[in-house]
Design a protein around this motif. Structure first.
Motif, PDB file in Angstrom:
ATOM      1  N   GLY A 233       0.929  -1.165   0.038  1.00 23.83           N
ATOM      2  CA  GLY A 233       0.039  -0.011  -0.068  1.00 23.83           C
ATOM      3  C   GLY A 233       0.926   1.141  -0.057  1.00 23.83           C
ATOM      4  O   GLY A 233       0.561   2.254  -0.749  1.00 23.83           O
ATOM      5  N   VAL A 234       1.931   1.325   0.887  1.00 22.09           N
ATOM      6  CA  VAL A 234       2.726   2.389   0.840  1.00 22.09           C
ATOM      7  C   VAL A 234       3.694   2.566  -0.529  1.00 22.09           C
ATOM      8  O   VAL A 234       3.874   3.507  -0.876  1.00 22.09           O
ATOM      9  CB  VAL A 234       3.764   2.373   2.281  1.00 22.09           C
ATOM     10  CG1 VAL A 234       4.695   3.716   2.270  1.00 22.09           C
ATOM     11  CG2 VAL A 234       2.794   2.280   3.389  1.00 22.09           C
ATOM     12  N   GLU A 235       3.917   1.148  -0.827  1.00 20.15           N
ATOM     13  CA  GLU A 235       4.555   1.234  -2.327  1.00 20.15           C
ATOM     14  C   GLU A 235       3.721   2.223  -3.452  1.00 20.15           C
ATOM     15  O   GLU A 235       4.541   2.724  -4.107  1.00 20.15           O
ATOM     16  CB  GLU A 235       4.872  -0.146  -2.423  1.00 20.15           C
ATOM     17  CG  GLU A 235       5.250  -0.437  -3.986  1.00 20.15           C
ATOM     18  CD  GLU A 235       6.484   0.227  -4.517  1.00 20.15           C
ATOM     19  OE1 GLU A 235       7.015   0.354  -5.416  1.00 20.15           O
ATOM     20  OE2 GLU A 235       7.322   0.388  -3.528  1.00 20.15           O
ATOM     21  N   GLY A 236       2.659   1.886  -3.160  1.00 14.65           N
ATOM     22  CA  GLY A 236       1.583   2.567  -4.326  1.00 14.65           C
ATOM     23  C   GLY A 236       1.849   4.069  -4.344  1.00 14.65           C
ATOM     24  O   GLY A 236       1.783   4.850  -5.180  1.00 14.65           O
ATOM     25  N   ILE A 237       1.658   4.512  -2.883  1.00 10.70           N
ATOM     26  CA  ILE A 237       1.892   5.878  -2.679  1.00 10.70           C
ATOM     27  C   ILE A 237       3.149   6.571  -3.304  1.00 10.70           C
ATOM     28  O   ILE A 237       3.335   7.534  -4.032  1.00 10.70           O
ATOM     29  CB  ILE A 237       1.654   6.156  -1.071  1.00 10.70           C
ATOM     30  CG1 ILE A 237       0.399   5.927  -0.661  1.00 10.70           C
ATOM     31  CG2 ILE A 237       2.099   7.867  -0.900  1.00 10.70           C
ATOM     32  CD1 ILE A 237       0.081   6.113   0.691  1.00 10.70           C
ATOM     33  N   ALA A 238       4.421   5.637  -3.029  1.00  8.97           N
ATOM     34  CA  ALA A 238       5.570   6.028  -3.513  1.00  8.97           C
ATOM     35  C   ALA A 238       5.691   6.211  -4.920  1.00  8.97           C
ATOM     36  O   ALA A 238       6.598   6.871  -5.369  1.00  8.97           O
ATOM     37  CB  ALA A 238       6.591   5.026  -2.913  1.00  8.97           C
ATOM     38  N   THR A 239       5.161   5.059  -5.507  1.00  8.69           N
ATOM     39  CA  THR A 239       5.302   5.089  -6.950  1.00  8.69           C
ATOM     40  C   THR A 239       4.523   6.089  -7.721  1.00  8.69           C
ATOM     41  O   THR A 239       5.215   6.601  -8.682  1.00  8.69           O
ATOM     42  CB  THR A 239       4.728   3.723  -7.576  1.00  8.69           C
ATOM     43  OG1 THR A 239       5.287   2.592  -6.996  1.00  8.69           O
ATOM     44  CG2 THR A 239       4.542   3.553  -8.871  1.00  8.69           C
ATOM     45  N   SER A 240       3.460   6.453  -7.079  1.00  9.62           N
ATOM     46  CA  SER A 240       2.751   7.764  -7.840  1.00  9.62           C
ATOM     47  C   SER A 240       3.487   9.020  -7.512  1.00  9.62           C
ATOM     48  O   SER A 240       3.513   9.878  -8.526  1.00  9.62           O
ATOM     49  CB  SER A 240       1.081   7.733  -6.961  1.00  9.62           C
ATOM     50  OG  SER A 240       0.551   7.019  -7.721  1.00  9.62           O
ATOM     51  N   VAL A 241       4.412   9.228  -6.317  1.00 14.16           N
ATOM     52  CA  VAL A 241       4.921  10.142  -6.203  1.00 14.16           C
ATOM     53  C   VAL A 241       6.167  10.511  -7.241  1.00 14.16           C
ATOM     54  O   VAL A 241       6.440  11.478  -7.813  1.00 14.16           O
ATOM     55  CB  VAL A 241       5.558  10.550  -4.805  1.00 14.16           C
ATOM     56  CG1 VAL A 241       6.465  11.642  -4.686  1.00 14.16           C
ATOM     57  CG2 VAL A 241       4.263  10.569  -3.823  1.00 14.16           C
ATOM     58  N   VAL A 242       6.776   9.342  -7.387  1.00 14.04           N
ATOM     59  CA  VAL A 242       7.900   9.286  -8.253  1.00 14.04           C
ATOM     60  C   VAL A 242       7.457   9.408  -9.812  1.00 14.04           C
ATOM     61  O   VAL A 242       8.234  10.243 -10.367  1.00 14.04           O
ATOM     62  CB  VAL A 242       8.515   7.894  -8.159  1.00 14.04           C
ATOM     63  CG1 VAL A 242       9.784   7.694  -9.397  1.00 14.04           C
ATOM     64  CG2 VAL A 242       9.142   7.606  -6.828  1.00 14.04           C
TER      65      VAL A 242
END
Length: 438
Positions: free
Chosen positions: A322-331
């Motif tokens: 779930g947190v990986e999804g947040i990080a991916t969108s920011v990147v």
């Protein structure tokens, strides 16, 4: 050569912005329909899991095989017309799928051909869309438009499989394909309504001129060190992510022996996190430099992968993904925005295509690596530890390379190279303010 950039509140800019985003939404929904309708049709004909999986996976092949040169077309011709032609071609192919689905015994080879040709359209559409976005959207709105498109992509990835299958099941394959064709037609009309023209290339289009343009794009990518480093790091980040993602089915269902609903929760958490990240991204780009956000997102992605190493349970995987999804969108939002600002408009299609091809090339490598790691002892710890190590290298690369300065004058500029293509493009901002996951 792009027209003069429009101001932030210019009514023409706002109208073009709205039509372009609506066309993207409609076209993306159309992608999801055909992406699911064709495998359903193949399953109905063959009853084979392997044949069905091939119909779904075939879409990745053209991004690597065709994507490298598709950007030349986006840079050489009117991008608006390229996008319209792509949508109209997709509409015709979707109508062909409609006709095939109505047959009593549809020829499997023809269905695979339609699926492959539909997949071949997107490598041309994507760089044309990225370049056209730079042509018609004011620079100060790029981050918000990129955030909007990423949120749409994430939301469709989150609800697309469930809603798409329900849609196909309710209407049937033939009617779904017809709706698919209409969606592509609507997208073409929306893009056609955007008032924008681009001068033709001075040199006639030949195989030699296309090769020359492609070589010029590669030289530009090589001389813009921040963009070149970013392209390599995005590909490595994809390798880390797909080392895990390609093995989640086995990890959750076999190693953890959890019901299928848990697998759905893990992927759902990733999709929801990506939507949240897409919403947060423009607020972050307003406050922080894009290069710093890129390094932060890469670091956050690596840190989340450590949790299942420490606590190898399915709920730790759910939180991490779930947190990986947040990080991916920011990147993604930070990378797309930075690249659009520093790469000259004349060559952005080629740079985007090469970046996307490099990113897609690491997907099968990551999947194979994950499959090998998950078959050993302590598969959860081993899998996430390997991915975290790769992502740590990516974070250090982003923090120590020119990527962290991509939106400053010194970090984004190209080294001197008289052979590289040049043009006005968008001037990098002095003040500070993006994996190739897609």
């Amino acid at each position: 050569m792009p027209t003069e950039p429009l101001t932030k509140n210019h009514p023409v800019a706002n109208s073009a912005d709205l039509r372009l985003r609506t066309a993207f939404l409609v076209s993306s929904i159309g992608d999801w329909i055909y992406r699911l309708a064709i495998p359903v049709l193949v399953l109905k004909i063959t009853g084979s899991a392997t044949s069905t999986a091939l119909a779904y996976a075939i879409e990745f092949i053209p991004y690597i095989a065709i994507g490298l040169v598709a950007g030349v077309i986006a840079d050489r011709f009117d991008r608006r017309r390229v996008m319209i032609l792509c949508d109209l071609t997709s509409a015709v192919l979707a109508l062909a799928v409609t006709a095939l689905a109505l047959l009593d015994e549809p020829p499997l080879a023809a269905i695979y051909l339609c699926a492959f040709l539909l997949a071949c359209v997107r490598p041309f559409y994507f760089p044309a869309f990225q370049g056209f976005l730079v042509d018609v959207v004011p620079e100060q709105r790029l981050a918000r438009v990129n955030s909007w498109t990423q949120t749409v992509d994430s939301a469709l990835g989150f609800i697309g499989p469930v809603a798409g299958i329900a849609f196909v099941a309710a209407l049937g394959v033939s009617l779904s394909a017809l709706v698919n064709a209409l969606s592509f037609g609507a997208s073409a009309l929306l893009i056609a309504a955007i008032a924008h023209t681009r001068p033709r290339a001075a040199e006639p289009t030949t195989a030699n001129s296309i090769a020359k343009d492609f070589a010029g794009g590669l030289r530009t990518l090589w001389t813009m060190k921040a963009v070149m480093w970013g392209t390599v790091l995005m590909a490595l980040s994809n390798l880390a992510a797909w080392t895990i993602e390609g093995s989640l089915f086995f990890l959750i269902l076999e190693v953890e022996d959890m019901p299928k609903v848990v697998l759905g929760l893990v992927f759902g958490a990733q999709g929801l996190g990506a939507v949240v990240g897409g919403v947060l991204a423009p607020r972050l780009t307003d406050r922080y430099r894009l290069g710093v956000l890129l390094a932060f997102g890469m670091g956050l992605s690596g840190a989340t992968m450590v949790l299942p190493v420490l606590v190898p349970t399915w709920w730790a995987v759910l939180i991490a993904w779930g947190v990986e999804g947040i990080a991916t969108s920011v990147v993604i939002v930070s990378w797309f925005t930075a690249r659009q600002k520093v790469v000259p408009s004349e060559v952005i299609g080629r740079v985007v295509s090469v970046s996307r091809a490099a990113a897609y090339a690491t997907i099968p490598l990551g999947a194979v690596l994950g499959g090998w790691l998950v078959s050993g002892t302590s598969p959860t710890r081993t899998l996430f530890l390997c991915a975290a190590a790769v992502q740590a290298v990516v974070f250090l690369g982003a923090a120590l390379s020119p990527v962290v300065r991509i939106d400053s004058g010194s970090g984004s500029g190209a080294d001197s190279d008289p052979g590289a293509d040049s043009g006005p493009g968008h001037t990098p901002q002095d003040a500070v303010g993006t994996a190739e996951a897609g």
